[in-house]
Write a protein that holds these residues in place. Structure first.
Motif, PDB file in Angstrom:
ATOM      1  N   SER A 113       0.828  -1.208   0.000  1.00  0.00           N
ATOM      2  CA  SER A 113       0.000   0.000   0.000  1.00  0.00           C
ATOM      3  C   SER A 113       0.861   1.255   0.000  1.00  0.00           C
ATOM      4  O   SER A 113       0.621   2.184  -0.780  1.00  0.00           O
TER       5      SER A 113
ATOM      6  N   MET B 135      -6.710  -1.366  -2.971  1.00  0.00           N
ATOM      7  CA  MET B 135      -5.896  -2.413  -3.598  1.00  0.00           C
ATOM      8  C   MET B 135      -6.762  -3.627  -3.901  1.00  0.00           C
ATOM      9  O   MET B 135      -7.571  -4.047  -3.069  1.00  0.00           O
TER      10      MET B 135
ATOM     11  N   TYR C  90      -7.429  -1.976   3.118  1.00  0.00           N
ATOM     12  CA  TYR C  90      -6.862  -1.414   1.885  1.00  0.00           C
ATOM     13  C   TYR C  90      -7.855  -1.543   0.728  1.00  0.00           C
ATOM     14  O   TYR C  90      -7.621  -2.272  -0.234  1.00  0.00           O
TER      15      TYR C  90
END
Length: 127
Positions: free
Chosen positions: A57, A95, A92
């Protein structure tokens, strides 16, 4: 799309296990097809899977492919890793985190096994 690869090993208390993971990481990175290649361990070593995903990330990866270096479809493959990934996906959302299948029985793996047997038969293997 910036793509990162995480090679996920089981982990070990022995430092040699980390050295092997590092070697594999370098071999995959040498291919040059991915923006970032990292190694991670499920247990015992750092980075663990959450730490490796944090690195992905921070480095701006948009897709992360987790490659479990496991031979069989055991508890880690069916339960532990998917649970960690589900938790980390909420952390996240930017992603796309996906996981490959396990290494399993594959012709290339059989070739390595045969090569190791031949090394021993020729007196070059580990006793």
């Amino acid at each position: 799309m910036k793509t990162g690869i995480i090679l996920l090993a089981h982990g070990s208390r022995l430092p040699e296990a980390q050295a092997t993971l590092q070697d594999l990481k370098e071999l995959v990175a040498r291919d040059g097809s991915y923006d970032l290649v990292e190694g991670a361990s499920l247990q015992f070593n750092q980075p663990d899977l959450p730490a490796a995903l944090a690195t992905m990330s921070a480095m701006g990866m948009k897709k992360v492919v987790v490659v479990p270096l496991f031979l069989s479809q055991g508890v880690h493959m069916k339960k532990d890793i998917p649970e960690i990934l589900a938790r980390e996906r909420t952390r996240y959302p930017h992603m796309d985190i996906v996981m490959t299948g396990h290494i399993g029985a594959h012709q290339k793996l059989a070739e390595i096994i045969i090569e190791r047997i031949q090394e021993v038969n020729e007196g070059h293997g580990i006793i």
